[in-house]
Scaffold this active site. Structure first.
Site, PDB file in Angstrom:
ATOM      1  N   VAL A 117       0.832  -1.214   0.000  1.00  0.00           N
ATOM      2  CA  VAL A 117       0.000   0.000   0.000  1.00  0.00           C
ATOM      3  C   VAL A 117       0.865   1.263   0.000  1.00  0.00           C
ATOM      4  O   VAL A 117       0.408   2.339   0.338  1.00  0.00           O
ATOM      5  CB  VAL A 117      -0.984   0.034   1.192  1.00  0.00           C
ATOM      6  CG1 VAL A 117      -2.086  -0.989   0.996  1.00  0.00           C
ATOM      7  CG2 VAL A 117      -0.275  -0.184   2.519  1.00  0.00           C
ATOM      8  N   CYS A 118       2.133   1.093  -0.387  1.00  0.00           N
ATOM      9  CA  CYS A 118       3.026   2.257  -0.463  1.00  0.00           C
ATOM     10  C   CYS A 118       3.190   2.655  -1.920  1.00  0.00           C
ATOM     11  O   CYS A 118       3.433   1.798  -2.776  1.00  0.00           O
ATOM     12  CB  CYS A 118       4.382   1.916   0.137  1.00  0.00           C
ATOM     13  SG  CYS A 118       5.416   3.376   0.298  1.00  0.00           S
ATOM     14  N   ILE A 119       3.042   3.938  -2.213  1.00  0.00           N
ATOM     15  CA  ILE A 119       3.183   4.402  -3.600  1.00  0.00           C
ATOM     16  C   ILE A 119       4.308   5.426  -3.731  1.00  0.00           C
ATOM     17  O   ILE A 119       4.357   6.194  -4.686  1.00  0.00           O
ATOM     18  CB  ILE A 119       1.846   4.965  -4.147  1.00  0.00           C
ATOM     19  CG1 ILE A 119       1.268   6.032  -3.204  1.00  0.00           C
ATOM     20  CG2 ILE A 119       0.845   3.839  -4.378  1.00  0.00           C
ATOM     21  CD1 ILE A 119       0.025   6.729  -3.727  1.00  0.00           C
TER      22      ILE A 119
END
Length: 328
Positions: A175-177
């Site tokens: 969920v890291c962008i």
């Protein structure tokens, strides 16, 4: 230089088996020591709001597992330390680097936690070095974890400042962008970054992010991690704090990144996103399965304990059967 290292990620590596020396995988010892305490597994659930709350932290500590409480309920941190210490459990909390955190650390002198994690997205920073030194001065017996970083220079600087362990991983999480928003990070080569950093480290490294399968835990140990921080595999359990949402009769749990608008409550400097994960069973079932899979890995390594995984051979298999984010 980095260019001298092969670049690979978890799905590109297969470990090569050795002759098994134990009668049953149950004989394999999965415990690890970090600081003055020994834990059942070399894994720690990510210190994120949809992964753990105080109740999950307490359950983990009682079960003999390492945990790091997130830093997003700032006022609750001192009561949380008391709650854990009153039960004879270890207290492990997170801090940031803002000015008011310096006063907060001073307030901990009367009842210091066993572990403090300095938790910011780009941990190779003067602000982090300053906070490490401050904690070490005020709370000399507290074990300090600092991160997150992605280079050997960063590991060395934080260790030299007094960090007892460093956390390696810039944006490889599900969920890291960060990698998309900034162009920077270890997404897609997290395992190679871990190896690169571990070669420079004199103290423990915690690999953080990019773990998609239980086999990735063994691979992390092979390339130098002492502990592995895991987000998505620990999200979505019955005990998980995330909201349960029903879609077409199926139960899902929300999981969001620590720098997402959902966590921040504002759309500013967003480097995280929200996803829905199918609701899983109990957290303990996942921990037990991880333990059994790690015991199997140790038996394939021809070993008896976690450290034996550090010595196995490996091959780099490009274009492997999975592709990073594909559902397995």
């Amino acid at each position: 230089m980095l260019n001298e290292f092969p670049i690979f990620d978890y799905e590109d590596i297969q470990l090569i088996p050795n002759k098994c020396v134990i009668k049953s995988r149950a004989e394999a010892d999965t415990s690890v020591t970090l600081g003055n305490h020994t834990f059942k597994l070399p894994v720690v659930p990510a210190n994120m709001q949809t992964i753990l709350d105080e109740n999950v932290a307490e359950q983990l500590a009682k079960g003999g597992y390492f945990y790091i409480m997130h830093r997003f309920d700032e006022a609750g941190r001192i009561p949380f330390i008391k709650r854990m210490h009153n039960q004879g459990l270890i207290a492990s909390i997170s801090v940031g680097v803002k000015d008011y955190e310096y006063d907060f650390v001073r307030q901990l002198k009367t009842d210091a936690p066993e572990y403090i994690t300095i938790d910011i997205a780009h941990g190779h920073a003067d602000s982090v070095i300053s906070m490490i030194q401050h904690i070490k001065k005020e709370l000399p017996d507290t074990f300090v974890i600092a991160g997150n970083v992605g280079t050997p220079e960063a590991v060395r600087e934080l260790e030299n400042a007094g960090a007892d362990a460093t956390k390696v991983g810039i944006g490889p999480g599900k969920v890291c962008i960060t990698k998309v928003k900034t162009g920077f990070g270890t997404g897609g080569w997290q395992l190679a970054a871990l190896r690169w950093c571990a070669k420079a480290a004199r103290k423990p490294i915690i690999a953080d992010g990019g773990i998609r399968t239980h086999g990735d835990i063994a691979k992390s140990i092979r390339f130098g991690a002492s502990m592995i921080m895991i987000g998505s595999l620990f999200a979505g359990h019955i005990e998980s704090p995330g909201k349960t949402i029903e879609v077409d009769g199926e139960q899902f749990k929300e999981y969001y990144g620590s720098a997402s608008q959902y966590q921040k409550g504002a759309y500013k400097n967003v480097e995280g996103k929200r996803i829905l994960l199918p609701a899983k069973g109990h957290l303990q079932d996942t921990l037990t399965e991880m333990e059994q899979d790690l015991q199997s890995a140790i038996s394939y390594a021809g070993g008896r304990q976690v450290a034996d995984l550090k010595h196995v051979d490996y091959v780099i298999v490009k274009n492997s059967i999975w592709n990073g984010d594909a559902s397995h």
